[in-house]
Design a protein around this motif. Structure first.
Motif, mmCIF file in Angstrom:
data_model
loop_
_atom_site.group_PDB
_atom_site.id
_atom_site.type_symbol
_atom_site.label_atom_id
_atom_site.label_comp_id
_atom_site.label_asym_id
_atom_site.label_seq_id
_atom_site.Cartn_x
_atom_site.Cartn_y
_atom_site.Cartn_z
ATOM 1 N N GLU A 126 17.374 19.244 12.153
ATOM 2 C CA GLU A 126 18.617 19.375 12.913
ATOM 3 C C GLU A 126 18.485 20.455 13.992
ATOM 4 O O GLU A 126 19.006 20.307 15.103
ATOM 5 C CB GLU A 126 19.768 19.709 11.958
ATOM 6 C CG GLU A 126 20.149 18.554 11.038
ATOM 7 C CD GLU A 126 21.211 18.935 10.032
ATOM 8 O OE1 GLU A 126 21.447 20.155 9.851
ATOM 9 O OE2 GLU A 126 21.802 18.029 9.409
ATOM 10 N N PHE A 127 17.773 21.517 13.665
ATOM 11 C CA PHE A 127 17.544 22.604 14.622
ATOM 12 C C PHE A 127 16.745 22.081 15.818
ATOM 13 O O PHE A 127 17.075 22.359 16.976
ATOM 14 C CB PHE A 127 16.785 23.747 13.934
ATOM 15 C CG PHE A 127 16.644 24.984 14.780
ATOM 16 C CD1 PHE A 127 17.540 26.033 14.650
ATOM 17 C CD2 PHE A 127 15.603 25.110 15.693
ATOM 18 C CE1 PHE A 127 17.414 27.182 15.428
ATOM 19 C CE2 PHE A 127 15.467 26.249 16.470
ATOM 20 C CZ PHE A 127 16.366 27.286 16.336
ATOM 21 N N LYS A 130 18.933 19.969 18.051
ATOM 22 C CA LYS A 130 19.955 20.752 18.753
ATOM 23 C C LYS A 130 19.370 21.556 19.909
ATOM 24 O O LYS A 130 20.003 21.697 20.962
ATOM 25 C CB LYS A 130 20.646 21.689 17.755
ATOM 26 C CG LYS A 130 21.788 22.493 18.366
ATOM 27 C CD LYS A 130 22.511 23.311 17.310
ATOM 28 C CE LYS A 130 23.685 24.073 17.911
ATOM 29 N NZ LYS A 130 24.413 24.862 16.883
ATOM 30 N N TYR A 131 18.154 22.073 19.710
ATOM 31 C CA TYR A 131 17.563 22.947 20.723
ATOM 32 C C TYR A 131 16.383 22.296 21.439
ATOM 33 O O TYR A 131 15.453 22.960 21.879
ATOM 34 C CB TYR A 131 17.164 24.281 20.087
ATOM 35 C CG TYR A 131 18.349 25.013 19.506
ATOM 36 C CD1 TYR A 131 19.336 25.549 20.328
ATOM 37 C CD2 TYR A 131 18.514 25.132 18.128
ATOM 38 C CE1 TYR A 131 20.446 26.190 19.803
ATOM 39 C CE2 TYR A 131 19.623 25.773 17.593
ATOM 40 C CZ TYR A 131 20.579 26.306 18.434
ATOM 41 O OH TYR A 131 21.684 26.933 17.914
ATOM 42 N N ASP A 132 16.448 20.978 21.563
ATOM 43 C CA ASP A 132 15.421 20.227 22.283
ATOM 44 C C ASP A 132 15.618 20.350 23.791
ATOM 45 O O ASP A 132 16.751 20.390 24.283
ATOM 46 C CB ASP A 132 15.492 18.756 21.868
ATOM 47 C CG ASP A 132 14.416 17.913 22.536
ATOM 48 O OD1 ASP A 132 13.253 18.346 22.545
ATOM 49 O OD2 ASP A 132 14.741 16.816 23.033
ATOM 50 N N ARG A 135 18.230 22.809 25.722
ATOM 51 C CA ARG A 135 19.667 22.534 25.789
ATOM 52 C C ARG A 135 20.522 23.790 25.597
ATOM 53 O O ARG A 135 21.549 23.953 26.241
ATOM 54 C CB ARG A 135 20.047 21.495 24.725
ATOM 55 C CG ARG A 135 19.557 20.098 25.040
ATOM 56 C CD ARG A 135 19.896 19.155 23.910
ATOM 57 N NE ARG A 135 19.302 17.839 24.098
ATOM 58 C CZ ARG A 135 19.251 16.914 23.168
ATOM 59 N NH1 ARG A 135 19.769 17.154 21.970
ATOM 60 N NH2 ARG A 135 18.687 15.751 23.413
ATOM 61 N N ASP A 136 20.117 24.643 24.679
ATOM 62 C CA ASP A 136 20.901 25.840 24.389
ATOM 63 C C ASP A 136 19.934 27.007 24.202
ATOM 64 O O ASP A 136 19.304 27.132 23.148
ATOM 65 C CB ASP A 136 21.742 25.630 23.131
ATOM 66 C CG ASP A 136 22.696 26.790 22.865
ATOM 67 O OD1 ASP A 136 22.537 27.845 23.507
ATOM 68 O OD2 ASP A 136 23.594 26.635 22.022
ATOM 69 N N GLY A 139 19.205 29.217 20.987
ATOM 70 C CA GLY A 139 18.342 28.801 19.888
ATOM 71 C C GLY A 139 16.974 29.452 19.933
ATOM 72 O O GLY A 139 16.299 29.565 18.904
ATOM 73 N N LYS A 168 11.481 25.857 12.272
ATOM 74 C CA LYS A 168 12.565 25.679 13.237
ATOM 75 C C LYS A 168 11.963 25.830 14.634
ATOM 76 O O LYS A 168 11.470 26.903 14.984
ATOM 77 C CB LYS A 168 13.661 26.719 13.001
ATOM 78 C CG LYS A 168 14.416 26.514 11.704
ATOM 79 C CD LYS A 168 15.519 27.550 11.549
ATOM 80 C CE LYS A 168 16.288 27.329 10.253
ATOM 81 N NZ LYS A 168 17.341 28.347 10.064
#
Length: 268
Positions: A126-127, A130-132, A135-136, A139, A168
């Motif tokens: 999930e990490f 989310k931070y692929d 994007r953010d 992270g 992660k």
């Protein structure tokens, strides 16, 4: 008739025994039971105490005890006290031992260890999602590994592969027209991995990618001169980060991932 009192006894957390007990009770509409869970029971003295309490309150005992001597002690003491003692794991383990011709490990809590491993893997996956692709940037400060590279250097598949190993991973695309996030220069360089590729190989990959999308392979995205400028810019960023750089030109994702894992383990 009063609701039964059920003592759930385990040499681990006791979740399995309690879940099975509740599942059985649910088959009796309107029935309730007072469940008292006793986890981490690994000696005969505690078994004796629980059996005494169950006898006084006219209760029953449901247990998951993997050590043979403790399990047998519970069986014998419950029988002596003339109370119901339900062994959930013992009979099944005995059959498995005869079927597989192997002795069980008899180690409490192994299921929980497997569950923890599973949830760590899910959390890492999930990490990575989310931070692929940058994007953010927040992270980056929480990531175990940060992959840095130009487009089509396998950052995303590498992130997912490493996530299945419970790392992660965040990844950051390097584009000459866009400054990398400030957070990238705040992390430990040992957590950063640069992914480098030859211009010719990247040109081929990008041209095939454009064709797959039904686009002309003459777009600037696949222009060799443009690609060379991107790689030069990547070199500049990698030097600033002082990070390890891996040439992925002729490497499969698994091979690159193993290099990264070996590096991270050595740097611990």
């Amino acid at each position: 008739m009063s609701d039964p009192i059920i003592y759930v006894v385990s040499d681990s957390v006791g979740e399995t025994a309690e879940l099975v007990t509740k599942a059985a009770i649910s088959q009796f509409n309107g029935s309730n039971a007072l469940i008292r869970r006793y986890p981490y029971i690994e000696d005969k003295e505690h078994i004796d105490e629980i059996v005494s309490l169950a006898k006084i309150e006219d209760g029953m005992i449901v247990y998951t005890l993997v050590k043979p001597e403790i399990r047998e002690h519970m069986r014998v003491q419950a029988a002596k006290a003339n109370i119901h003692g339900i062994d959930i794991m013992g009979p099944l383990m005995d059959i498995f031992e005869k079927t597989y011709h192997k002795a069980p490990l008899n180690e409490p809590g192994l299921v929980r260890k497997l569950d923890e491993d599973y949830f760590k893997r899910v959390e890492a996956i999930e990490f990575a999602v989310k931070y692929d692709d940058g994007r953010d940037p927040r992270g980056l400060l929480r990531a175990d590994i940060i992959l840095v590279g130009v487009s089509r250097t396998s950052k995303t598949p590498l992130s997912q592969y490493l996530a299945h190993k419970r790392y992660k991973v965040a990844n950051v695309p390097v584009v000459p027209e866009v400054d990398p996030p400030a957070e990238l220069f705040k992390v430990d360089p040992k957590r950063c991995i640069g992914l480098k590729i030859s211009p010719e190989k990247l040109n081929h990959i990008r041209r095939e990618r454009l064709k797959a999308l039904g686009l002309a392979d003459t777009a600037s995205y696949a222009n060799i001169e443009r690609i060379k400028r991107e790689i030069e810019y990547f070199d500049t960023i990698a030097q600033k980060l002082n990070c390890k750089v891996i040439d992925v030109t002729n490497k499969a994702v698994e091979e690159t991932a193993n290099i990264i894992i070996d590096y991270m383990q050595k740097e611990k």
